[in-house]
Design a protein around this motif. Structure first.
Motif, PDB file in Angstrom:
ATOM      1  N   ASN A  39      -7.705  -8.887   6.764  1.00  0.00           N
ATOM      2  CA  ASN A  39      -8.729  -8.208   5.965  1.00  0.00           C
ATOM      3  C   ASN A  39      -8.376  -8.162   4.486  1.00  0.00           C
ATOM      4  OD1 ASN A  39      -6.784  -6.168   5.750  1.00  0.00           O
ATOM      5  ND2 ASN A  39      -7.640  -5.028   7.499  1.00  0.00           N
ATOM      6  N   ASP A  40      -7.231  -8.786   4.128  1.00  0.00           N
ATOM      7  CA  ASP A  40      -6.814  -8.899   2.726  1.00  0.00           C
ATOM      8  C   ASP A  40      -6.705  -7.556   2.011  1.00  0.00           C
ATOM      9  OD1 ASP A  40      -6.329 -11.633   2.572  1.00  0.00           O
ATOM     10  OD2 ASP A  40      -8.464 -12.071   2.302  1.00  0.00           O
ATOM     11  N   THR A  41      -6.342  -6.517   2.740  1.00  0.00           N
ATOM     12  CA  THR A  41      -6.083  -5.226   2.109  1.00  0.00           C
ATOM     13  C   THR A  41      -4.577  -5.076   1.872  1.00  0.00           C
ATOM     14  OG1 THR A  41      -5.842  -4.083   4.222  1.00  0.00           O
ATOM     15  CG2 THR A  41      -8.066  -4.211   3.286  1.00  0.00           C
ATOM     16  N   ASN A  60       0.423  -5.590   9.993  1.00  0.00           N
ATOM     17  CA  ASN A  60      -0.478  -4.585   9.442  1.00  0.00           C
ATOM     18  C   ASN A  60       0.105  -3.180   9.634  1.00  0.00           C
ATOM     19  OD1 ASN A  60      -3.507  -3.759   8.793  1.00  0.00           O
ATOM     20  ND2 ASN A  60      -2.949  -2.611  10.639  1.00  0.00           N
ATOM     21  N   ASN A 104       0.816  -1.213   0.000  1.00  0.00           N
ATOM     22  CA  ASN A 104       0.000   0.000   0.000  1.00  0.00           C
ATOM     23  C   ASN A 104       0.847   1.259   0.000  1.00  0.00           C
ATOM     24  OD1 ASN A 104      -2.637   1.363   0.290  1.00  0.00           O
ATOM     25  ND2 ASN A 104      -1.850   1.934   2.301  1.00  0.00           N
ATOM     26  N   THR A 163      -2.626  -3.019   2.986  1.00  0.00           N
ATOM     27  CA  THR A 163      -1.891  -2.656   4.200  1.00  0.00           C
ATOM     28  C   THR A 163      -1.335  -3.883   4.910  1.00  0.00           C
ATOM     29  OG1 THR A 163      -3.882  -2.699   5.576  1.00  0.00           O
ATOM     30  CG2 THR A 163      -3.297  -0.610   4.533  1.00  0.00           C
ATOM     31  N   GLN A 164      -1.820  -5.064   4.550  1.00  0.00           N
ATOM     32  CA  GLN A 164      -1.331  -6.312   5.151  1.00  0.00           C
ATOM     33  C   GLN A 164      -0.544  -7.162   4.153  1.00  0.00           C
ATOM     34  OE1 GLN A 164      -4.694  -8.346   6.956  1.00  0.00           O
ATOM     35  NE2 GLN A 164      -4.965  -6.736   8.504  1.00  0.00           N
ATOM     36  N   HIS A 165      -0.261  -6.623   2.985  1.00  0.00           N
ATOM     37  CA  HIS A 165       0.476  -7.359   1.957  1.00  0.00           C
ATOM     38  C   HIS A 165       1.900  -6.825   1.868  1.00  0.00           C
ATOM     39  CE1 HIS A 165      -3.593  -8.317  -0.238  1.00  0.00           C
ATOM     40  NE2 HIS A 165      -3.467  -8.945   0.928  1.00  0.00           N
ATOM     41  N   GLY A 223      -3.823   1.994   7.509  1.00  0.00           N
ATOM     42  CA  GLY A 223      -3.522   2.096   6.082  1.00  0.00           C
ATOM     43  C   GLY A 223      -2.610   3.262   5.760  1.00  0.00           C
TER      44      GLY A 223
END
Length: 574
Positions: free
Chosen positions: A559-561, A541, A441, A563-565, A545
Motif C-alpha cells: 500500500n506504499d505507506t 508491515n 512510520n 508502515t511498510q517502509h 500502522g
C-alpha cells in the motif's frame, strides 16, 4: 616540609555501607565530611610543590599528568612536632590494613569507572624500586594532596582522621591526577555565587579563582564533580558559602566521580578507542545523530563557503552524504558529496557554540576531526582546532536545528552513527552485512520479542536498544532476493506458507530454502526499502500502522505507506 593546621571542621552524622567488589566500604553521608583549612595549603587542600610555595610566583602549573596514566603508590608515616611543624616521614605505614583496604577499594573504583572497553585509563599500582616518581600516602593532619605528577620525586597524599572514606580519598586522588577544584574554575561566576560574608576567616583562599593555574579541560561546568565543594563549606556561621545560579540546583556530592569527572580523566589521559578501522577512507556516509535520529545536512544544498550545517530528516540527498578522508595522524576530513566542500569550524573558533559550516577544502585543523568510539556503534567527532565536539545545538531534534561545536559532555547530542551511503544516497546492502531495519512510520526497529530463540518467536517493532535481537544478517540469493537472519538466534525471518492472507504473522524459524524466508528488497524514492515476501507476494508491515513498543509485524498487501517502509542501518561491529 611542614604542615600547620589552623582551622579544622568536623561534621559527622550517619554513614552507610557501600559495596565495592563484594566488600563493604563505609562512605560518609552528605554532611559527614572533613574540611581542613591550612595556611600553607593552596586553595584549601592542595599542597603546592616547593617550586611554587610563593603564591605570587605560582602563575604556571608545577604538577602534570602521570605518564601513561600509571600512578605508583607507597605507604608512609609522618611525625611532626607539637606545633605541626618539622615533619618527618618514614617508610612505616601509618594506616592499618583495614584503612589500606578502603583506600585501595577507592582506587579500584576510579580505575573501573574510567576504563574503556575493559582497558584501564589510569592505574594505581605499588611502587617499584625503579620508580622515581610516586605518591606517598600517610595518616597526616587532615585531607590534602600535592597537585599532579612531579618529575623524580614523591607526591604527598595526606589522609588523616576522618578522611579514610571513599569521597575524601577520591577527592584527594583527583588532585594527584592533576585536577584543581571545580568551584574555582575561572568561569565559575557564571554558575555559582560565593557568599563571602559567610566564609570563615583565613578560608578565602578556598574560594579564590584558579585564574593563573587553571588548564582548560573543554568540559561543561560540573555541579556534580567530586572536586566541587558543597554549599556550607568553610562557613563561619552555618549559612551557605556557595549558591547556584539560578538557585536550587543540587551540587557538591562527595561520593563518586561524576560522569564529567570520568570524561575529564579520559580526556586528560588520552583514553579513548582509537580504532577507526570500520570507517573506510573514500567511502560515503550519512552521519546520524543518536539523540534526534536525524542526519548531518548542508542547508538546502547550499554550495557557498560558510553554508550552514544542520540536522534534517534523512531524505537521501547528496547534501547528507559525507566522503571520509583519513589523515596519517588518525584524524579524518569529511567532504560534502554535493559540493565537494569540507566540514569546518568557522575560523577554528574555540568557543562553545562556534558555527559549523562547509568551506572550500584546505589543510587547517578547523577541517580535521578526531573520531572517538563511544561504543561499538557510535562516534563522537572532536575538532582538532577547537578540541570540541560536533554537537546538535541545545539537544534539539527538529529539522534545521543548527550543528555547532561544544565542550565534550558525553551526551547523545554529540554521538553519531556512520551509515554507509550508496552513490544514490541509499545504503548499499552487502551480503553478510549486519543491519537494523528501522520502520519509517514509527522510527522503531524490527525486533525479536524478548530475545527469544525458539522457532515461532514473534517479530515486532521496538525502540532501538542495541540488542542483537534487533540486528539482522542479510544474505543475498542468486535470484536477487535476500534472507534475513536474526543475529541473536541464528534463525530466519519467516512467514507461514500456509497463511498468506493480509495480517499473516511473521516470526523466526530455523533456516531453510523455502520462499517463506525469501524477501525481495525494493527501493522507495532512493531512500527506503519495502520488503516483499516471495511466498505471499506481500509486504513486511507494522500492524495497523502502530508505533508502540511491541506492535506486531505481519505481512500485508502493498500500500506504499510508511508502515511498510524500512530504513536499513548498519549495526555496530560486535
Amino acid at each position: 616540609m611542614f604542615v600547620s593546621v589552623s582551622i579544622i571542621y568536623f561534621i559527622v552524622l550517619l554513614t552507610f555501607a557501600d559495596i565495592v567488589d563484594g566488600r563493604s566500604l563505609t562512605v560518609p553521608t552528605e554532611t559527614d565530611r572533613v574540611f581542613i583549612k591550612n595556611r600553607n595549603l593552596f586553595r584549601g587542600d592542595i599542597l603546592l610543590h616547593p617550586q611554587a610555595t610563593n603564591r605570587a610566583l605560582a602563575t604556571t602549573r608545577i604538577g602534570a599528568p602521570w605518564p601513561n596514566g600509571i600512578i605508583p603508590y607507597t605507604w608512609k608515616s609522618e611525625t611532626c612536632d607539637s606545633e605541626g611543624q618539622n615533619c618527618i616521614r618514614t617508610d612505616i605505614p601509618s594506616h592499618d590494613s583495614s584503612e589500606q583496604a578502603t583506600i585501595l577499594l577507592a582506587m579500584r573504583r576510579m580505575e573501573e569507572t574510567t576504563a574503556i572497553d575493559g582497558k584501564p585509563c589510569i592505574q594505581f599500582r605499588p611502587k617499584l624500586p625503579s620508580d622515581n616518581a610516586y605518591i606517598s600516602i600517610f595518616d597526616g593532619q587532615g585531607c590534602w594532596a600535592h597537585l599532579g605528577h612531579r618529575f623524580r620525586t614523591e607526591t604527598l597524599v595526606s589522609l588523616g582522621g576522618g578522611c579514610v572514606y571513599q569521597g575524601p580519598i577520591t577527592h584527594e586522588l583527583m588532585h594527584t591526577l592533576d585536577f584543581l577544584h571545580e568551584h574555582q574554575r575561572p568561569d565559575r561566576d557564571q554558575y555559582i555565587q560565593i557568599n563571602w560574608e559567610n566564609v570563615a576567616e583565613n578560608s578565602e583562599d578556598s574560594f579564590a579563582l584558579h585564574t593563573d593555574m587553571y588548564v582548560e579541560r573543554n568540559t561543561p561546568y560540573d555541579y556534580n564533580s567530586i572536586t566541587h565543594y558543597p554549599s556550607w563549606a568553610f562557613s563561619k556561621n552555618g549559612e551557605k558559602t556557595i549558591e547556584t545560579k539560578p538557585p536550587g540546583k543540587s551540587f557538591g556530592q562527595y561520593y563518586n566521580l561524576s560522569n564529567i569527572d570520568i570524561l575529564s580523566i579520559r580526556n586528560l589521559y588520552q583514553c579513548f578507542n582509537k580504532d577507526i578501522s570500520d570507517i573506510v577512507s573514500g567511502a560515503s556516509y550519512k552521519l546520524m545523530n543518536i539523540n534526534s535520529n536525524k542526519v548531518l545536512d548542508v542547508y538546502r544544498f547550499d554550495g557557498h563557503d560558510g553554508a550552514n550545517v544542520q540536522i534534517f530528516t534523512d531524505n537521501g540527498g547528496q547534501n547528507q552524504c559525507w566522503i571520509t578522508q583519513k589523515n596519517q595522524d588518525g584524524t579524518i576530513k569529511l567532504i560534502d558529496s554535493n559540493t565537494g566542500m569540507a566540514l569546518d569550524v568557522h575560523g577554528g573558533n574555540t568557543s562553545d557554540g562556534a558555527k559549523v559550516q562547509v568551506w572550500s577544502e584546505n589543510e587547517t585543523n578547523a577541517q580535521k576531526w578526531r573520531p572517538i568510539k563511544v561504543d561499538n556503534e557510535y562516534y563522537k567527532l572532536i575538532n582538532v582546532a577547537s578540541n570540541k565536539a560536533l554537537n546538535v545545538h541545545g539537544d534539539g531534534t527538529s529539522d534545521e536545528t543548527d550543528v555547532d561545536s561544544w565542550s565534550d559532555n558525553g551526551t547523545p547530542a554529540q554521538q553519531w552513527r556512520f551509515v554507509r551511503c550508496n552513490l544514490d544516497g541509499t545504503l548499499h546492502i552487502v551480503s553478510g552485512g549486519k543491519y537494523k531495519l528501522v520502520n519509517i512510520n514509527s522510527n522503531k526497529a524490527l525486533d525479536v520479542n524478548g530475545f527469544q530463540t525458539a522457532n515461532g518467536a514473534n517479530v515486532e517493532i521496538y525502540s532501538d536498544n542495541g540488542g542483537q535481537n534487533q540486528c539482522w544478517i542479510i544474505y543475498k540469493n542468486q535470484d536477487d532476493t535476500v534472507k534475513l537472519i536474526d543475529s541473536n538466534s541464528g534463525k530466519a525471518l519467516h512467514v507461514n506458507e500456509d497463511d498468506i492472507s493480509d495480517g499473516a504473522n511473521t516470526h523466526i524459524w530455523s533456516n531453510n530454502e523455502s520462499n517463506a524466508q525469501k524477501w525481495r528488497p525494493i527501493k522507495v524514492d532512493n531512500k527506503y526499502y519495502k520488503l516483499i515476501n516471495v511466498a505471499s507476494n506481500k509486504a513486511l508491515n507494522v500492524h495497523g500502522g502502530g508505533t508502540n513498543d511491541g506492535t506486531n509485524v505481519n505481512i500485508w498487501s502493498e500500500n506504499d505507506t510508511p508502515t511498510q517502509h524500512w530504513r536499513l542501518m548498519e549495526c555496530g561491529r560486535q
